[in-house]
Design a protein around this motif. Sequence first.
Motif, PDB file in Angstrom:
ATOM      1  N   CYS B  23       0.851  -1.181   0.000  1.00 51.16           N
ATOM      2  CA  CYS B  23       0.000   0.000   0.000  1.00 51.16           C
ATOM      3  C   CYS B  23       0.895   1.242   0.000  1.00 51.16           C
ATOM      4  CB  CYS B  23      -0.903   0.029   1.224  1.00 51.16           C
ATOM      5  SG  CYS B  23      -1.865   1.551   1.404  1.00 51.16           S
ATOM      6  N   ASN B  24       0.689   2.125  -0.962  1.00 52.61           N
ATOM      7  CA  ASN B  24       1.367   3.419  -1.000  1.00 52.61           C
ATOM      8  C   ASN B  24       0.329   4.520  -1.030  1.00 52.61           C
ATOM      9  OD1 ASN B  24       3.353   1.437  -2.688  1.00 52.61           O
ATOM     10  ND2 ASN B  24       4.478   2.962  -1.506  1.00 52.61           N
ATOM     11  N   TYR B  25       0.626   5.620  -0.372  1.00 57.18           N
ATOM     12  CA  TYR B  25      -0.332   6.712  -0.317  1.00 57.18           C
ATOM     13  C   TYR B  25       0.344   8.000  -0.747  1.00 57.18           C
ATOM     14  CZ  TYR B  25       1.985   8.036   3.981  1.00 57.18           C
ATOM     15  OH  TYR B  25       2.931   8.414   4.894  1.00 57.18           O
ATOM     16  N   GLY B  28      -0.177  15.118   1.857  1.00 55.73           N
ATOM     17  CA  GLY B  28       0.753  16.167   2.245  1.00 55.73           C
ATOM     18  C   GLY B  28       1.406  15.944   3.591  1.00 55.73           C
ATOM     19  N   ALA B  29       0.682  15.372   4.518  1.00 56.54           N
ATOM     20  CA  ALA B  29       1.221  15.123   5.856  1.00 56.54           C
ATOM     21  C   ALA B  29       0.995  13.646   6.168  1.00 56.54           C
ATOM     22  CB  ALA B  29       0.516  16.002   6.876  1.00 56.54           C
ATOM     23  N   THR B  30       1.444  13.208   7.311  1.00 57.70           N
ATOM     24  CA  THR B  30       1.203  11.816   7.691  1.00 57.70           C
ATOM     25  C   THR B  30      -0.262  11.638   8.032  1.00 57.70           C
ATOM     26  OG1 THR B  30       3.438  11.563   8.545  1.00 57.70           O
ATOM     27  CG2 THR B  30       1.783   9.972   9.274  1.00 57.70           C
ATOM     28  N   PRO B  31      -0.954  10.805   7.262  1.00 54.01           N
ATOM     29  CA  PRO B  31      -2.379  10.603   7.529  1.00 54.01           C
ATOM     30  C   PRO B  31      -2.602   9.506   8.560  1.00 54.01           C
ATOM     31  CG  PRO B  31      -1.758   9.400   5.573  1.00 54.01           C
ATOM     32  CD  PRO B  31      -0.491  10.045   6.088  1.00 54.01           C
ATOM     33  N   TYR B  32      -3.838   9.282   8.910  1.00 49.53           N
ATOM     34  CA  TYR B  32      -4.214   8.079   9.621  1.00 49.53           C
ATOM     35  C   TYR B  32      -4.283   6.961   8.576  1.00 49.53           C
ATOM     36  CZ  TYR B  32      -5.704  11.117  13.499  1.00 49.53           C
ATOM     37  OH  TYR B  32      -5.750  12.033  14.507  1.00 49.53           O
ATOM     38  N   LEU B  33      -3.839   5.767   8.932  1.00 48.82           N
ATOM     39  CA  LEU B  33      -3.736   4.664   7.979  1.00 48.82           C
ATOM     40  C   LEU B  33      -4.480   3.449   8.502  1.00 48.82           C
ATOM     41  CD1 LEU B  33       0.047   5.248   7.412  1.00 48.82           C
ATOM     42  CD2 LEU B  33      -1.663   5.471   5.604  1.00 48.82           C
ATOM     43  N   PHE B  34      -5.141   2.758   7.594  1.00 50.51           N
ATOM     44  CA  PHE B  34      -5.987   1.626   7.982  1.00 50.51           C
ATOM     45  C   PHE B  34      -5.833   0.496   6.962  1.00 50.51           C
ATOM     46  CE2 PHE B  34      -8.541   4.191  10.908  1.00 50.51           C
ATOM     47  CZ  PHE B  34      -8.400   5.461  10.389  1.00 50.51           C
ATOM     48  N   TRP B  35      -6.048  -0.727   7.463  1.00 51.41           N
ATOM     49  CA  TRP B  35      -6.264  -1.880   6.602  1.00 51.41           C
ATOM     50  C   TRP B  35      -7.589  -2.512   7.002  1.00 51.41           C
ATOM     51  CZ3 TRP B  35      -4.226  -3.813   2.263  1.00 51.41           C
ATOM     52  CH2 TRP B  35      -2.927  -3.393   1.882  1.00 51.41           C
ATOM     53  N   TYR B  36      -8.434  -2.731   5.985  1.00 47.82           N
ATOM     54  CA  TYR B  36      -9.706  -3.410   6.179  1.00 47.82           C
ATOM     55  C   TYR B  36      -9.713  -4.705   5.370  1.00 47.82           C
ATOM     56  CZ  TYR B  36     -12.013   0.666   8.310  1.00 47.82           C
ATOM     57  OH  TYR B  36     -12.393   1.688   9.154  1.00 47.82           O
ATOM     58  N   ARG B  69       7.520   6.218   6.592  1.00 42.72           N
ATOM     59  CA  ARG B  69       7.275   7.587   6.142  1.00 42.72           C
ATOM     60  C   ARG B  69       8.073   7.916   4.879  1.00 42.72           C
ATOM     61  NH1 ARG B  69       5.694  11.663   9.467  1.00 42.72           N
ATOM     62  NH2 ARG B  69       6.375  10.418  11.238  1.00 42.72           N
ATOM     63  N   SER B  70       9.329   7.475   4.817  1.00 48.71           N
ATOM     64  CA  SER B  70      10.202   7.812   3.688  1.00 48.71           C
ATOM     65  C   SER B  70       9.687   7.220   2.383  1.00 48.71           C
ATOM     66  CB  SER B  70      11.616   7.326   3.960  1.00 48.71           C
ATOM     67  OG  SER B  70      11.632   5.920   4.111  1.00 48.71           O
ATOM     68  N   GLN B  71       8.947   6.122   2.474  1.00 46.62           N
ATOM     69  CA  GLN B  71       8.425   5.456   1.285  1.00 46.62           C
ATOM     70  C   GLN B  71       6.930   5.690   1.098  1.00 46.62           C
ATOM     71  OE1 GLN B  71       9.564   1.302   1.311  1.00 46.62           O
ATOM     72  NE2 GLN B  71      11.631   1.772   2.026  1.00 46.62           N
ATOM     73  N   SER B  72       6.315   6.444   1.995  1.00 46.77           N
ATOM     74  CA  SER B  72       4.857   6.642   1.966  1.00 46.77           C
ATOM     75  C   SER B  72       4.141   5.307   1.799  1.00 46.77           C
ATOM     76  CB  SER B  72       4.461   7.590   0.829  1.00 46.77           C
ATOM     77  OG  SER B  72       5.007   8.868   1.030  1.00 46.77           O
ATOM     78  N   SER B  73       4.556   4.351   2.620  1.00 44.03           N
ATOM     79  CA  SER B  73       3.981   3.020   2.497  1.00 44.03           C
ATOM     80  C   SER B  73       3.427   2.526   3.822  1.00 44.03           C
ATOM     81  CB  SER B  73       5.021   2.028   1.966  1.00 44.03           C
ATOM     82  OG  SER B  73       6.028   1.799   2.930  1.00 44.03           O
ATOM     83  N   PHE B  74       2.507   1.607   3.717  1.00 46.78           N
ATOM     84  CA  PHE B  74       1.884   0.988   4.897  1.00 46.78           C
ATOM     85  C   PHE B  74       1.531  -0.435   4.485  1.00 46.78           C
ATOM     86  CE2 PHE B  74       0.265   1.009   9.016  1.00 46.78           C
ATOM     87  CZ  PHE B  74      -1.075   0.672   9.095  1.00 46.78           C
ATOM     88  N   ASN B  75       2.535  -1.288   4.410  1.00 49.73           N
ATOM     89  CA  ASN B  75       2.367  -2.652   3.916  1.00 49.73           C
ATOM     90  C   ASN B  75       1.853  -3.583   5.005  1.00 49.73           C
ATOM     91  OD1 ASN B  75       3.319  -1.658   1.524  1.00 49.73           O
ATOM     92  ND2 ASN B  75       5.328  -2.648   1.679  1.00 49.73           N
TER      93      ASN B  75
END
Lengths: 111, 115
Positions: B23-25, B28-36, B69-75
Amino acid sequence: NAGVTQTPKFRVLKTGQSMTLLCAQDMNHEYMYWYRQDPGMGLRLIHYSVGEGTTAKGEVPDGYNVSRLKKQNFLLGLESAAPSQTSVYFCASTEFSGEQFFGPGTRLTVL
Amino acid sequence: AQSVTQPDIHITVSEGASLELRCNYSYGATPYLFWYVQSPGQGLQLLLKYFSGDTLVQGIKGFEAEFKRSQSSFNLRKPSVHWSDAAEYFCAVAPSGAGSYQLTFGKGTKLSVIP
């Protein structure tokens, strides 16, 4: 607690007919949302509400209207259904945390 | 506008194998991140969420996710997949802080599990 419930579960409409989908939540949440889910598209926000008596447009609002007369209920209306509105509709709610709780969905087919 | 990309439409793994869903997003700033997760014919169930703090978060059903954060990822990861994990998985983001808490979803990754 029932959480988020949706009525009806299934519906078939003819083009031009109208209908209302009902979403109810018993968690006293301020925020409520309506999404549509289409294959390969993920979920897209139709309309949302940040409190009783308020509504706002989401990403794909055209052809839909909503009302939030009571805090626990959020209604989605289709005034003149079109085949492009064939979809699965999900309602969700949240308190001030961002974590949304989803209903089981309504499968709508427009012929 | 924020966006979420799930590069893999469909993944097939053998039962017992490890799993990573990407998952990449864009935000502009660090968002809240979710997996459903969504099982066939069902609604969405929250697996895990990241708001702040420790970048490795644990969720239900043995899942975990790492925020980079550096990769804008949430795997999303799971060390050993069970047949019951076959479902569709959605990554989502919401603006951090007070607001309307609108979620933006990725298009989903369908997971198939070979017995």
